[in-house]
Design an enzyme around this catalytic site. Structure first.
Site, PDB file in Angstrom:
ATOM      1  N   ASP A  11       0.879  -1.154   0.000  1.00  0.00           N
ATOM      2  CA  ASP A  11       0.000   0.000   0.000  1.00  0.00           C
ATOM      3  C   ASP A  11       0.927   1.218   0.000  1.00  0.00           C
ATOM      4  OD1 ASP A  11      -2.376   1.598   0.401  1.00  0.00           O
ATOM      5  OD2 ASP A  11      -1.757   1.777   2.501  1.00  0.00           O
ATOM      6  N   ASP A  13       0.052   5.127   0.937  1.00  0.00           N
ATOM      7  CA  ASP A  13      -0.112   6.083   2.040  1.00  0.00           C
ATOM      8  C   ASP A  13      -0.185   5.351   3.373  1.00  0.00           C
ATOM      9  OD1 ASP A  13      -0.199   8.054   0.071  1.00  0.00           O
ATOM     10  OD2 ASP A  13      -2.389   8.029  -0.036  1.00  0.00           O
ATOM     11  N   ASP A  19       0.699   9.520   5.845  1.00  0.00           N
ATOM     12  CA  ASP A  19      -0.688   9.608   5.401  1.00  0.00           C
ATOM     13  C   ASP A  19      -1.312  10.861   5.980  1.00  0.00           C
ATOM     14  OD1 ASP A  19      -3.069   8.942   4.206  1.00  0.00           O
ATOM     15  OD2 ASP A  19      -3.402   7.116   5.358  1.00  0.00           O
ATOM     16  N   ASN A  55      -5.330   3.007  -3.066  1.00  0.00           N
ATOM     17  CA  ASN A  55      -6.607   3.694  -3.252  1.00  0.00           C
ATOM     18  C   ASN A  55      -6.322   5.194  -3.306  1.00  0.00           C
ATOM     19  OD1 ASN A  55      -8.041   1.282  -3.060  1.00  0.00           O
ATOM     20  ND2 ASN A  55      -8.794   1.666  -0.992  1.00  0.00           N
ATOM     21  N   SER A  57      -8.870   7.919  -3.926  1.00  0.00           N
ATOM     22  CA  SER A  57     -10.194   8.511  -4.180  1.00  0.00           C
ATOM     23  C   SER A  57     -10.160  10.035  -4.230  1.00  0.00           C
ATOM     24  CB  SER A  57     -11.197   8.054  -3.115  1.00  0.00           C
ATOM     25  OG  SER A  57     -10.863   8.592  -1.851  1.00  0.00           O
ATOM     26  N   CYS A 101     -16.666   0.171  -8.190  1.00  0.00           N
ATOM     27  CA  CYS A 101     -15.623  -0.357  -9.067  1.00  0.00           C
ATOM     28  C   CYS A 101     -15.149  -1.698  -8.513  1.00  0.00           C
ATOM     29  CB  CYS A 101     -14.460   0.623  -9.153  1.00  0.00           C
ATOM     30  SG  CYS A 101     -13.594   0.832  -7.572  1.00  0.00           S
TER      31      CYS A 101
END
Length: 182
Positions: A11, A13, A19, A55, A57, A101
């Site tokens: 991953d 962040d 993060d 991810n 977003s 999604c």
């Protein structure tokens, strides 16, 4: 030839870089943990293939655009390469949860994309390293071994203690890499 046993999916962040609950919206806000770039380079120098599944977003939310995201990823790649490492692929999901999604973790779409791009028959035996339960769930869905790091949201995830029965826990990415290489 690449083997799933030599693949580590990270991953971004909270694992590679700091993060923020307000999203990482610019190259200036993208700040790697001091030891993460070295850890990634060390993995590749010892024969592991490294990929990233993240991810993002903030793109769908309009906080930043794909060009900004690519600038962050190019910077990450250059830092890793400067230490003799390599990132084989960076997969990202630009969607919000309501977009339905198939790529947004905890769904395994990005991991399947990595598998296909790297030409692997499966991901069984590879590692998924994250700081949240959704990272762990995405990895487990495709047969990855899983590791949680306590950076980013990792401490909160560990404290909840749910869904981590088969997951190894480390202080940070560097500690995971040290353990994996030994």
């Amino acid at each position: 030839m690449l083997s799933a046993d030599n693949l580590v999916i990270l991953d971004r962040d909270g694992v590679i870089n700091h993060d923020s609950d307000n999203y990482i919206k610019s190259l200036d806000e993208w700040v790697p943990y001091p030891s993460s770039v070295t850890a990634i380079a060390r993995l590749t120098r010892t024969g592991y293939t490294v990929a990233v599944a993240t991810n993002q977003s903030g793109i769908a939310r309009g906080y930043y655009d794909e060009a900004t995201l690519h600038a962050m990823h190019e910077h990450l790649i250059s830092l890793v390469e400067a230490e003799g490492g390599h990132i084989a692929h960076i997969a990202y999901c630009p969607h919000v949860p309501n977009d339905n999604c198939q790529c947004r973790k905890p769904l395994p779409g990005m991991l399947i994309q990595i598998q296909q791009i790297l030409g692997l028959e499966s991901l069984t035996g590879s590692w998924m390293v994250g700081d949240s339960l959704r990272d762990i769930q995405a990895g487990e869905a495709v047969g990855c071994k899983t590791a949680l790091v306590r950076t980013g949201k990792g401490v909160k995830t560990e404290q909840k203690g749910v869904g981590l029965e088969k997951t190894k826990v480390f202080d940070d990415l560097a500690q995971f890499v040290e353990w994996l290489i030994k």
